[in-house]
Design an enzyme around this catalytic site. Sequence first.
Site, PDB file in Angstrom:
ATOM      1  N   GLU A  92      -3.171   0.449  -9.357  1.00 41.54           N
ATOM      2  CA  GLU A  92      -2.159   1.510  -9.356  1.00 41.54           C
ATOM      3  C   GLU A  92      -0.815   0.823  -9.638  1.00 41.54           C
ATOM      4  OE1 GLU A  92      -1.443   3.299  -5.463  1.00 41.54           O
ATOM      5  OE2 GLU A  92      -1.286   5.270  -6.362  1.00 41.54           O
ATOM      6  N   ASN A 144      -2.904   6.170  -1.587  1.00 38.71           N
ATOM      7  CA  ASN A 144      -2.898   6.346  -0.126  1.00 38.71           C
ATOM      8  C   ASN A 144      -2.333   7.678   0.334  1.00 38.71           C
ATOM      9  OD1 ASN A 144      -4.272   4.075   0.887  1.00 38.71           O
ATOM     10  ND2 ASN A 144      -2.587   2.817   0.140  1.00 38.71           N
ATOM     11  N   SER A 184       0.823  -1.210   0.000  1.00 41.31           N
ATOM     12  CA  SER A 184       0.000   0.000   0.000  1.00 41.31           C
ATOM     13  C   SER A 184       0.853   1.254   0.000  1.00 41.31           C
ATOM     14  CB  SER A 184      -0.855   0.046   1.270  1.00 41.31           C
ATOM     15  OG  SER A 184      -1.765  -0.986   1.295  1.00 41.31           O
ATOM     16  N   HIS A 231      -0.636  -2.461  -7.351  1.00 41.23           N
ATOM     17  CA  HIS A 231      -1.437  -2.165  -6.165  1.00 41.23           C
ATOM     18  C   HIS A 231      -2.930  -2.269  -6.487  1.00 41.23           C
ATOM     19  CE1 HIS A 231      -2.520   1.014  -2.859  1.00 41.23           C
ATOM     20  NE2 HIS A 231      -2.734  -0.205  -2.450  1.00 41.23           N
TER      21      HIS A 231
HETATM   22  N1  CAA Z   1     -15.406  -9.437  -2.572  1.00 38.58           N
HETATM   23  C1  CAA Z   1     -16.098  -9.616  -3.714  1.00 38.58           C
HETATM   24  N2  CAA Z   1     -17.241  -8.957  -3.987  1.00 38.58           N
HETATM   25  C2  CAA Z   1     -17.714  -8.112  -3.046  1.00 38.58           C
HETATM   26  C3  CAA Z   1     -17.052  -7.904  -1.826  1.00 38.58           C
HETATM   27  C4  CAA Z   1     -15.856  -8.614  -1.594  1.00 38.58           C
HETATM   28  N3  CAA Z   1     -15.160  -8.471  -0.469  1.00 38.58           N
HETATM   29  N4  CAA Z   1     -17.761  -7.000  -1.105  1.00 38.58           N
HETATM   30  C5  CAA Z   1     -18.821  -6.651  -1.846  1.00 38.58           C
HETATM   31  N5  CAA Z   1     -18.790  -7.316  -3.022  1.00 38.58           N
HETATM   32  C6  CAA Z   1     -19.740  -7.212  -4.116  1.00 38.58           C
HETATM   33  C7  CAA Z   1     -21.033  -7.805  -3.672  1.00 38.58           C
HETATM   34  O1  CAA Z   1     -21.105  -9.158  -4.101  1.00 38.58           O
HETATM   35  C8  CAA Z   1     -22.096  -6.915  -4.311  1.00 38.58           C
HETATM   36  O2  CAA Z   1     -22.576  -7.401  -5.533  1.00 38.58           O
HETATM   37  P1  CAA Z   1     -23.937  -8.276  -5.581  1.00 38.58           P
HETATM   38  O3  CAA Z   1     -24.843  -7.870  -4.471  1.00 38.58           O
HETATM   39  O4  CAA Z   1     -24.460  -7.993  -6.940  1.00 38.58           O
HETATM   40  O5  CAA Z   1     -23.450  -9.675  -5.431  1.00 38.58           O
HETATM   41  C9  CAA Z   1     -21.391  -5.618  -4.655  1.00 38.58           C
HETATM   42  O6  CAA Z   1     -19.997  -5.824  -4.400  1.00 38.58           O
HETATM   43  C10 CAA Z   1     -21.929  -4.524  -3.790  1.00 38.58           C
HETATM   44  O7  CAA Z   1     -21.858  -4.953  -2.433  1.00 38.58           O
HETATM   45  P2  CAA Z   1     -22.957  -4.657  -1.331  1.00 38.58           P
HETATM   46  O8  CAA Z   1     -24.300  -4.500  -1.962  1.00 38.58           O
HETATM   47  O9  CAA Z   1     -22.799  -5.683  -0.248  1.00 38.58           O
HETATM   48  O10 CAA Z   1     -22.477  -3.315  -0.646  1.00 38.58           O
HETATM   49  P3  CAA Z   1     -22.124  -1.918  -1.289  1.00 38.58           P
HETATM   50  O11 CAA Z   1     -23.073  -1.521  -2.365  1.00 38.58           O
HETATM   51  O12 CAA Z   1     -21.941  -1.016  -0.130  1.00 38.58           O
HETATM   52  O13 CAA Z   1     -20.710  -2.125  -1.976  1.00 38.58           O
HETATM   53  C11 CAA Z   1     -18.395  -1.910  -1.734  1.00 38.58           C
HETATM   54  C12 CAA Z   1     -19.637  -2.628  -1.258  1.00 38.58           C
HETATM   55  C13 CAA Z   1     -18.128  -2.224  -3.216  1.00 38.58           C
HETATM   56  C14 CAA Z   1     -17.234  -2.430  -0.882  1.00 38.58           C
HETATM   57  C15 CAA Z   1     -18.615  -0.369  -1.558  1.00 38.58           C
HETATM   58  O14 CAA Z   1     -19.042  -0.089  -0.253  1.00 38.58           O
HETATM   59  C16 CAA Z   1     -17.361   0.451  -1.822  1.00 38.58           C
HETATM   60  O15 CAA Z   1     -17.013   0.736  -2.964  1.00 38.58           O
HETATM   61  N6  CAA Z   1     -16.678   0.847  -0.726  1.00 38.58           N
HETATM   62  C17 CAA Z   1     -15.424   1.607  -0.832  1.00 38.58           C
HETATM   63  C18 CAA Z   1     -14.304   0.665  -1.173  1.00 38.58           C
HETATM   64  C19 CAA Z   1     -12.997   1.389  -1.294  1.00 38.58           C
HETATM   65  O16 CAA Z   1     -12.850   2.597  -1.150  1.00 38.58           O
HETATM   66  N7  CAA Z   1     -11.947   0.589  -1.548  1.00 38.58           N
HETATM   67  C20 CAA Z   1     -10.577   1.078  -1.589  1.00 38.58           C
HETATM   68  C21 CAA Z   1      -9.949   0.909  -0.235  1.00 38.58           C
HETATM   69  S1  CAA Z   1      -8.322   1.554  -0.173  1.00 38.58           S
HETATM   70  C22 CAA Z   1      -7.385   0.354  -0.846  1.00 38.58           C
HETATM   71  O17 CAA Z   1      -7.812  -0.728  -1.178  1.00 38.58           O
HETATM   72  C23 CAA Z   1      -5.930   0.683  -0.969  1.00 38.58           C
HETATM   73  C24 CAA Z   1      -5.092   0.434   0.201  1.00 38.58           C
HETATM   74  O18 CAA Z   1      -3.864   0.269  -0.018  1.00 38.58           O
HETATM   75  C25 CAA Z   1      -5.558   0.470   1.589  1.00 38.58           C
HETATM   76  P1  NAD Z   2      -3.980  -9.765   5.693  1.00 34.79           P
HETATM   77  O1  NAD Z   2      -3.482  -9.595   7.085  1.00 34.79           O
HETATM   78  O2  NAD Z   2      -5.432  -9.986   5.418  1.00 34.79           O
HETATM   79  O3  NAD Z   2      -3.177 -10.995   4.964  1.00 34.79           O
HETATM   80  C1  NAD Z   2      -1.795 -11.170   5.001  1.00 34.79           C
HETATM   81  C2  NAD Z   2      -1.504 -12.669   4.761  1.00 34.79           C
HETATM   82  O4  NAD Z   2      -0.096 -12.834   4.527  1.00 34.79           O
HETATM   83  C3  NAD Z   2      -1.864 -13.575   5.940  1.00 34.79           C
HETATM   84  O5  NAD Z   2      -2.702 -14.640   5.489  1.00 34.79           O
HETATM   85  C4  NAD Z   2      -0.508 -14.110   6.422  1.00 34.79           C
HETATM   86  O6  NAD Z   2      -0.564 -15.447   6.923  1.00 34.79           O
HETATM   87  C5  NAD Z   2       0.315 -14.042   5.149  1.00 34.79           C
HETATM   88  N1  NAD Z   2       1.762 -13.979   5.344  1.00 34.79           N
HETATM   89  C6  NAD Z   2       2.468 -13.271   6.259  1.00 34.79           C
HETATM   90  N2  NAD Z   2       3.797 -13.456   6.070  1.00 34.79           N
HETATM   91  C7  NAD Z   2       3.919 -14.294   5.005  1.00 34.79           C
HETATM   92  C8  NAD Z   2       5.048 -14.859   4.311  1.00 34.79           C
HETATM   93  N3  NAD Z   2       6.280 -14.584   4.681  1.00 34.79           N
HETATM   94  N4  NAD Z   2       4.807 -15.682   3.259  1.00 34.79           N
HETATM   95  C9  NAD Z   2       3.540 -15.975   2.871  1.00 34.79           C
HETATM   96  N5  NAD Z   2       2.441 -15.460   3.488  1.00 34.79           N
HETATM   97  C10 NAD Z   2       2.637 -14.635   4.540  1.00 34.79           C
HETATM   98  O7  NAD Z   2      -3.450  -8.474   4.888  1.00 34.79           O
HETATM   99  P2  NAD Z   2      -4.086  -7.744   3.606  1.00 34.79           P
HETATM  100  O8  NAD Z   2      -5.066  -6.734   4.058  1.00 34.79           O
HETATM  101  O9  NAD Z   2      -4.463  -8.778   2.604  1.00 34.79           O
HETATM  102  O10 NAD Z   2      -2.802  -6.923   3.092  1.00 34.79           O
HETATM  103  C11 NAD Z   2      -1.759  -7.545   2.359  1.00 34.79           C
HETATM  104  C12 NAD Z   2      -0.942  -6.488   1.628  1.00 34.79           C
HETATM  105  O11 NAD Z   2      -1.812  -5.769   0.736  1.00 34.79           O
HETATM  106  C13 NAD Z   2      -0.286  -5.436   2.528  1.00 34.79           C
HETATM  107  O12 NAD Z   2       0.932  -5.042   1.969  1.00 34.79           O
HETATM  108  C14 NAD Z   2      -1.300  -4.280   2.469  1.00 34.79           C
HETATM  109  O13 NAD Z   2      -0.725  -3.029   2.758  1.00 34.79           O
HETATM  110  C15 NAD Z   2      -1.742  -4.376   1.022  1.00 34.79           C
HETATM  111  N6  NAD Z   2      -3.055  -3.791   0.723  1.00 34.79           N
HETATM  112  C16 NAD Z   2      -4.065  -3.880   1.629  1.00 34.79           C
HETATM  113  C17 NAD Z   2      -5.305  -3.328   1.311  1.00 34.79           C
HETATM  114  C18 NAD Z   2      -6.465  -3.429   2.271  1.00 34.79           C
HETATM  115  O14 NAD Z   2      -7.482  -2.749   2.058  1.00 34.79           O
HETATM  116  N7  NAD Z   2      -6.406  -4.252   3.307  1.00 34.79           N
HETATM  117  C19 NAD Z   2      -5.507  -2.714   0.074  1.00 34.79           C
HETATM  118  C20 NAD Z   2      -4.448  -2.674  -0.856  1.00 34.79           C
HETATM  119  C21 NAD Z   2      -3.220  -3.203  -0.507  1.00 34.79           C
END
Ligand code: CAA
Ligand code: NAD
Length: 283
Positions: free
Chosen positions: A152, A190, A119, A140
């Site tokens: 990304e 991020n 991330s 990403h």
């Molecule tokens: N895996 C697969 N499909 C999923 C899912 C999951 N974990 N969660 C939801 N879905 C699907 C569902 O199946 C649903 O489709 P159907 O009902 O037709 O089967 C559809 O997505 C919509 O889901 P819901 O109706 O349950 O709920 P929703 O309308 O609120 O949508 C959401 C859920 C798509 C997650 C929406 O809330 C959303 O877009 N949230 C924001 C997500 C976001 O910002 N993601 C980026 C996070 S940051 C990141 O990832 C980067 C990082 O490094 C941290």
């Molecule tokens: P998570 O905690 O759900 O899963 C991590 C997994 O890695 C666990 O199942 C663990 O057993 C496994 N693991 C740890 N060390 C390992 C190793 N040496 N070899 C093999 N497996 C190992 O974490 P996550 O949320 O899936 O995040 C994973 C990566 O993706 C991180 O770098 C995170 O920053 C990035 N990421 C997370 C998100 C998010 O929304 N959570 C979104 C984009 C990117």
Amino acid sequence: MAVEKVMVIGAGQMGAGIAQVFAQSGFQVKLNDIAEESLQKGLATIEKHLSRNVEKGRMDEADKTNTLNNLETTTSLNEANDCDLVIEAVVENMDVKTKVFQQLDQITPKHAILASNTSSLPITDIAAVTERPEQVIGMHFMNPVPVMKLVEVIRAIQTSDETYQTIAETAEKLNKTAVEVNDYPGFAANRVLMPMINEAVYAVFEGVAEPEAIDEVMKLGMNHPMGPLQLADFIGLDTCLYIMEVLHEGFGDSKYRPCPLLRKYVNAGWLGKKSGRGFYVYE
Ligand code: CAA
Ligand code: NAD
């Protein structure tokens, strides 16, 4: 280069989703984790989402069977020895990631591309621990991977044009849109998202409003699908904290300081949805 065989390392919420979209798109996928339990949990999640897709008419039974046939699980990293592309999705920790990349550099064929789903951690530093830095890149994915369109793609300073091109084309084959960014802390996604989430935590910390109220403001007022605190719980509060630490250290600017309340929650083991409690409680 044609990518056919892929290994995804880490079967957590991101790794399982990444493995699913590759397998659905016809790639041969090996899903790896150190814990057999995580592999079983990841596979169960994939099966559940595929069944949901069949129910909703988005795929038929044959597509589901083909997807599952494209997928195998393994706890052995050595099985990456015939892969064209490896995507690492283990915990957001530099030491763990660099160890995985050093091992992969020894195990995988010389032509293989090594990608990280990190991330925020520097792709340039990860590339530097390998003997093929020009074949290391950030790929990403966004959470939930099967739903979100963006990949990304982060170029380390060493990444070759050929590596970038292969990854951009691979993202297209997954029906995703690749957006190219350079390697700076938090990249683009991020750098913009996490300070908003951190600010929402500060608003709770300072008593501006309850989490529900802050989320409602952002959902109804800004049309965000989830409020920032609900999203933080969904991402994982540990991951949010690690990303803020990378921004804070990387830029040396106090505007990125992680909110003490975020750190307190993580220290308490309140990691969000995955641990059953964060800003909200999950049954
Ligand atoms: N895996 C697969 N499909 C999923 C899912 C999951 N974990 N969660 C939801 N879905 C699907 C569902 O199946 C649903 O489709 P159907 O009902 O037709 O089967 C559809 O997505 C919509 O889901 P819901 O109706 O349950 O709920 P929703 O309308 O609120 O949508 C959401 C859920 C798509 C997650 C929406 O809330 C959303 O877009 N949230 C924001 C997500 C976001 O910002 N993601 C980026 C996070 S940051 C990141 O990832 C980067 C990082 O490094 C941290
Ligand atoms: P998570 O905690 O759900 O899963 C991590 C997994 O890695 C666990 O199942 C663990 O057993 C496994 N693991 C740890 N060390 C390992 C190793 N040496 N070899 C093999 N497996 C190992 O974490 P996550 O949320 O899936 O995040 C994973 C990566 O993706 C991180 O770098 C995170 O920053 C990035 N990421 C997370 C998100 C998010 O929304 N959570 C979104 C984009 C990117």
